[in-house]
Motif scaffolding. Structure first.
Motif, PDB file in Angstrom:
ATOM      1  N   LYS A 196       1.533   9.574   0.965  1.00  0.00           N
ATOM      2  CA  LYS A 196       2.169   9.943  -0.483  1.00  0.00           C
ATOM      3  C   LYS A 196       0.934   9.734  -1.348  1.00  0.00           C
ATOM      4  CE  LYS A 196       6.959   9.803  -1.658  1.00  0.00           C
ATOM      5  NZ  LYS A 196       7.567  10.998  -1.076  1.00  0.00           N
ATOM      6  N   TYR A 201       0.149  15.414  -5.292  1.00  0.00           N
ATOM      7  CA  TYR A 201       0.995  15.962  -6.389  1.00  0.00           C
ATOM      8  C   TYR A 201       0.530  16.814  -7.496  1.00  0.00           C
ATOM      9  CZ  TYR A 201       3.797  13.573  -3.179  1.00  0.00           C
ATOM     10  OH  TYR A 201       4.053  13.234  -1.926  1.00  0.00           O
ATOM     11  N   GLU A 231       7.145  22.183   4.333  1.00  0.00           N
ATOM     12  CA  GLU A 231       8.232  21.398   3.558  1.00  0.00           C
ATOM     13  C   GLU A 231       8.389  22.217   2.208  1.00  0.00           C
ATOM     14  OE1 GLU A 231       7.073  17.382   2.469  1.00  0.00           O
ATOM     15  OE2 GLU A 231       5.210  17.552   3.149  1.00  0.00           O
ATOM     16  N   THR A 301      14.254  11.408  -0.860  1.00  0.00           N
ATOM     17  CA  THR A 301      15.108  10.168  -1.526  1.00  0.00           C
ATOM     18  C   THR A 301      15.597  10.617  -3.022  1.00  0.00           C
ATOM     19  OG1 THR A 301      13.732   8.672  -0.433  1.00  0.00           O
ATOM     20  CG2 THR A 301      14.491   7.830  -2.504  1.00  0.00           C
TER      21      THR A 301
HETATM   22  C1  LIG Z   1       8.424  11.801  -0.776  1.00  0.00           C
HETATM   23  C2  LIG Z   1       8.454  13.093  -0.029  1.00  0.00           C
HETATM   24  C3  LIG Z   1       9.302  13.738   0.762  1.00  0.00           C
HETATM   25  C4  LIG Z   1      10.535  12.799   1.138  1.00  0.00           C
HETATM   26  O1  LIG Z   1      10.274  11.574   1.792  1.00  0.00           O
HETATM   27  P1  LIG Z   1      11.647  10.591   1.752  1.00  0.00           P
HETATM   28  O2  LIG Z   1      11.002   9.578   2.239  1.00  0.00           O
HETATM   29  O3  LIG Z   1      12.647  11.438   2.503  1.00  0.00           O
HETATM   30  O4  LIG Z   1      11.787  10.595   0.293  1.00  0.00           O
HETATM   31  C5  LIG Z   1       9.045  14.895   1.359  1.00  0.00           C
HETATM   32  N1  LIG Z   1       7.724  15.530   0.905  1.00  0.00           N
HETATM   33  C6  LIG Z   1       6.909  15.276   0.263  1.00  0.00           C
HETATM   34  C7  LIG Z   1       5.867  16.106  -0.140  1.00  0.00           C
HETATM   35  C8  LIG Z   1       7.225  13.807  -0.572  1.00  0.00           C
HETATM   36  O5  LIG Z   1       6.396  13.487  -1.262  1.00  0.00           O
END
Ligand SMILES: *Cc1c(COP(=O)(O)O)cnc(C)c1O
Length: 355
Positions: A196, A201, A231, A301
């Motif tokens: 992350k 982003y 995804e 989430t």
């Molecule tokens: C945060 C995120 C997710 C989902 O992660 P969770 O832990 O389930 O919230 C999926 N893909 C990306 C790119 C993310 O930033």
């Protein structure tokens, strides 16, 4: 590593709490925040839950130039008996540790991460909205050393802020329409896709904006060959076929979500045929033509479970809305996840932690 004690400084100014109907996602912040500092010499120090305020940061700080920034996203829920629980916070800590390693950063130790967040949520627990709302928690780690050479920062700031939220999408849990992105790439093999990192982003904004202009709320990311599904937006993705439920395997370019992991656990518990494997876009299109694609949904989430209504490219479109109704399986998963989170259903898989 030694964990510093957490000091608690109560704010003297309190903000007005927003109306439940105006919450949206990530627009409001609570009265306090958690901060802790790290330096190579001192280790972790100055851990504090204190008033929410602006940072003072050196203009030469590494995060401002070379993007050493990593975050997490997790939630606290207020259950019917007023008990407050966190959903799988250790999952988030482990993911931050892995991401910090990839970005050459020092992650906070588990105790500091968990206790800092728990103390923070405790002090601001009046901010936790009732169902279907929740408190979104944003732990963040940034490099703060002022130094213009390109190398890992020797100083870190870890902080956590809180935002009372309702649903992520304007549609709530109504189906969302997704554009298949064939131009931009979110993550390349060997890159940061599995973390992350803030950079992931920044790289995604353009595609999301272009999709919005076409009337789609998110994009479906493909891999570098533009053949395999990765995804959707900031969610992991599941496709429900006639005899198999598939989510793409974590091969290094996909962010392994906590909700993804929880959904896999549930499907296994329910003895449903879940596979983590590579999935071609063409396989999804083919299955749709043959009537074998039943549902698709995103998991994360923020949005929890987000059914996909339409999947579109320049040349084709798949419609998955059952007359505007949420698919049967995604509804069942949504009900179970939120049922456990709000304490209506038994926490069989040990997901919840009290404050
Ligand atoms: C945060 C995120 C997710 C989902 O992660 P969770 O832990 O389930 O919230 C999926 N893909 C990306 C790119 C993310 O930033």
């Amino acid at each position: 590593m030694k964990t510093p004690p957490i000091s608690i400084v109560k704010s003297v100014k309190f903000k007005a709490k927003p109306e439940a109907t105006t919450l949206g996602f990530g627009k409001y912040f609570t009265d306090h925040m958690f901060t802790a500092k790290y330096s190579v010499e001192k280790g972790w120090h100055q851990a504090e839950v204190g008033p929410y305020k602006s940072f003072e940061i050196d203009p030469g700080a590494s995060v401002l130039h070379y993007g050493q920034a990593l975050f997490e996203g997790m939630k606290a829920f207020k259950q019917e008996n007023e008990k407050v629980v966190l959903f799988r916070p250790e999952f988030n800590w482990h993911r931050m540790v892995a991401g910090a390693d990839r970005l050459c950063m020092e992650a906070p130790p588990k105790d500091l991460f968990l206790n800092g967040i728990k103390e923070l949520v405790k002090i601001d627990q009046e901010w936790i909205p009732d169902q279907p709302g929740s408190l979104y928690i944003r732990p963040t780690l940034v490099g703060t050393e002022a130094f213009l050479g390109v190398r890992p920062s020797n100083e870190m700031l870890f902080f956590a802020i809180l935002s009372p939220v309702s649903s992520y999408y304007a549609e709530g849990s109504a189906p969302v329409n997704i554009w298949v992105e064939t131009n931009y790439l979110r993550a390349a093999p060997g890159g940061l896709g599995a973390t992350k990192a803030a950079a992931n982003y920044a790289v995604s904004l353009k595609a999301a904006l272009d999709a919005k202009k076409k009337g789609y709320s998110q994009v479906l990311w493909l891999d570098f060959s533009r053949e395999y599904i990765e995804e959707v937006g900031t969610m992991n993705v599941f496709f429900v076929f006639e005899n198999e439920i598939v989510t793409p395997s974590l091969d290094g370019t996909i962010l392994g979500g906590g909700v993804r992991h929880s959904v896999i656990q549930l499907l296994k518990l329910w003895n449903l045929p879940i596979s983590e494997r590579k999935l071609k876009l063409s396989e999804v299109l083919e299955a749709s033509k043959n009537g074998k694609l039943k549902e698709a949904f995103g998991t994360g989430t923020a949005a929890v479970i987000s059914p996909i209504g339409e999947l579109a490219t320049e040349s084709w479109k798949i419609n998955l809305t059952n007359n505007g109704q949420q698919g049967e399986l995604s509804k069942k998963i949504y009900d179970e996840l939120t049922g456990v989170q709000y304490g209506r259903r038994e926490d069989k898989l040990g997901w919840l932690q009290p404050l």
